[in-house]
Motif scaffolding. Structure first.
Motif, PDB file in Angstrom:
ATOM      1  N   THR A  81     -84.798 -82.926  40.981  1.00  0.00           N
ATOM      2  CA  THR A  81     -83.356 -82.741  41.135  1.00  0.00           C
ATOM      3  C   THR A  81     -82.603 -83.806  40.365  1.00  0.00           C
ATOM      4  N   VAL A 130     -73.825 -84.833  48.652  1.00  0.00           N
ATOM      5  CA  VAL A 130     -73.594 -85.360  47.307  1.00  0.00           C
ATOM      6  C   VAL A 130     -72.347 -86.229  47.205  1.00  0.00           C
ATOM      7  N   GLN A 167     -75.674 -82.324  42.563  1.00  0.00           N
ATOM      8  CA  GLN A 167     -77.103 -82.335  42.352  1.00  0.00           C
ATOM      9  C   GLN A 167     -77.499 -80.965  41.816  1.00  0.00           C
ATOM     10  N   LYS A 204     -79.444 -85.850  40.117  1.00  0.00           N
ATOM     11  CA  LYS A 204     -78.410 -86.241  41.078  1.00  0.00           C
ATOM     12  C   LYS A 204     -77.785 -87.559  40.620  1.00  0.00           C
ATOM     13  N   ASN A 225     -79.038 -83.369  51.352  1.00  0.00           N
ATOM     14  CA  ASN A 225     -78.339 -82.676  50.271  1.00  0.00           C
ATOM     15  C   ASN A 225     -76.862 -83.057  50.170  1.00  0.00           C
TER      16      ASN A 225
END
Length: 298
Positions: free
Chosen positions: A154, A14, A145, A156, A12
Motif C-alpha cells: 500500500t 488516512v 492510501q 500511503k 485504514n
C-alpha cells in the motif's frame, strides 16, 4: 486495545486525529463500527447533534443519506492507555467491507474556518488554507492510501507530503489514486479511472448526486468537512461495474457544521464543483468517456 480485545485502532485511517502524542484516537470493532472520541470542547457534541438532526430529517432523500455514515449513538469506552473512560460517537466503519481499501480524504471548501470561531482559530485555518490548495482549488487532500495489486503493498504518503501538494500535485495524486501503479511519481497509468470514477455508481456519479443536493439544501453549512472516496484496491476484484465494485463516496467530519439559515452552502458547493471538474479533466486527458452530467460536458 480494550480489555475484551474487541476494539482496536483503525489501520485504514488516512487523516484526522490518531492515538499519538498522548491523544486519544479512534477505534473500530469487528462488527463494522467506528468509534470517534468526542473532544472535550463543544466540537464533539456538535458532531453528535448534527448526526441526530440529519438522520431524523425525513425530507433528506435516500440517495443523499447513502452518502453519509450511519450513526449508532454514543458510548463510553475505556481508553487505550487505561487512564479512564472516554465518550465516543459510534458511526459506520466505512472501510469495513473492503479487504484492501484504497482511500482518499479530501477536505472541502476554500475556507475551512466557521463563523463564530475565535480569531486565533480563524488565523490558523486561514494560514493552512493559503499554504495548501484549499484557497486555489476549493479543496485539499488530507491523506490517502492506494493498494497496489502487483506488489500487494500500500502506498500511503504521510500528512506532510499531502500538505505540501501543489495544484498540479493534487491532480497527479488523484490520478495515482486510480492507478494500478500508484508508487509511480511521474507516470501513473490511471487505468482504473474509467471504472472507479466514470461508470454508473462510480465516484463522479455519486459526487454529482451530492452536488445536486447542495444546490438545493439550505439546512446545513459544512465547514471543514471532508469527502472520503473508497474502493477495493485489489484490481483482481474490480468488476467492469463500479456499483458492483463497491465504490463509495461519503461525507465525513461534522464538528463544525452550523445552521444554514436558508442560505446555500456556496463554500462547500464551490469546492465540490472544483473536485468534480478536476476528476473529469483527468479522465478527459486519458481519453476516457465522461458521464454526460460532468462539468466538462455541460
Amino acid at each position: 486495545m480494550t480489555e475484551d480485545g474487541l476494539l482496536c485502532p483503525p489501520i485504514n485511517q488516512v487523516a484526522g486525529h490518531s492515538a499519538t502524542g498522548g491523544n486519544i484516537g479512534p477505534l473500530v470493532d469487528k462488527a463494522g463500527r467506528f468509534y470517534k472520541p468526542l473532544q472535550n470542547n463543544q466540537r464533539g457534541q456538535n458532531e453528535v447533534e448534527f448526526y441526530k438532526k440529519f438522520w431524523a430529517d425525513q425530507t433528506i432523500p435516500p440517495i443523499v443519506q447513502d452518502l453519509f455514515p450511519r450513526f449508532y449513538g454514543t458510548t463510553s469506552v475505556q481508553t487505550s492507555d487505561e487512564t479512564g473512560m472516554c465518550e465516543y460517537a459510534v458511526i459506520e466503519d466505512l472501510t469495513y467491507h473492503f479487504p484492501h481499501p484504497s482511500v482518499i480524504d479530501i477536505k472541502m471548501g476554500s475556507r475551512t474556518w466557521y463563523p463564530g470561531a475565535t480569531d486565533e482559530y480563524i488565523k490558523k485555518c486561514l494560514d493552512k488554507d493559503r499554504e495548501t490548495t484549499s484557497a486555489l482549488l476549493g479543496f485539499r487532500i488530507s491523506g490517502l492510501q492506494v493498494y497496489e495489486t502487483a506488489t500487494k503493498t500500500t502506498w500511503k504518503p504521510d500528512k506532510k507530503w499531502c500538505k505540501e501538494l501543489s495544484t498540479e500535485g493534487v491532480r497527479l495524486a488523484l490520478k495515482r489514486f486510480v492507478s494500478t501503479n500508484p508508487f509511480s511519481e511521474t507516470d501513473p497509468d490511471g487505468s482504473l479511472a474509467s471504472i472507479i470514477n466514470g461508470d454508473p455508481g462510480g465516484v463522479l456519479s455519486q459526487l454529482l448526486d451530492l452536488k445536486a443536493w447542495f444546490e438545493e439544501q439550505t439546512c446545513f453549512h459544512f465547514s471543514s468537512a471532508s469527502v472520503l472516496l473508497i474502493y477495493e484496491g485489489d484490481s483482481t476484484s474490480i468488476t467492469e461495474d463500479a456499483h458492483r465494485s463497491g465504490v463509495s463516496v461519503k461525507l465525513i467530519d461534522f464538528a463544525h457544521v452550523i445552521d444554514g439559515q436558508n442560505i446555500i452552502d456556496h463554500n462547500f458547493l464551490g469546492g465540490l464543483c472544483s473536485l468534480i471538474k478536476v476528476i473529469s479533466q483527468i479522465m478527459a486527458d486519458l481519453g476516457m468517456k465522461l458521464p454526460k452530467e460532468s462539468l466538462l460536458t455541460t
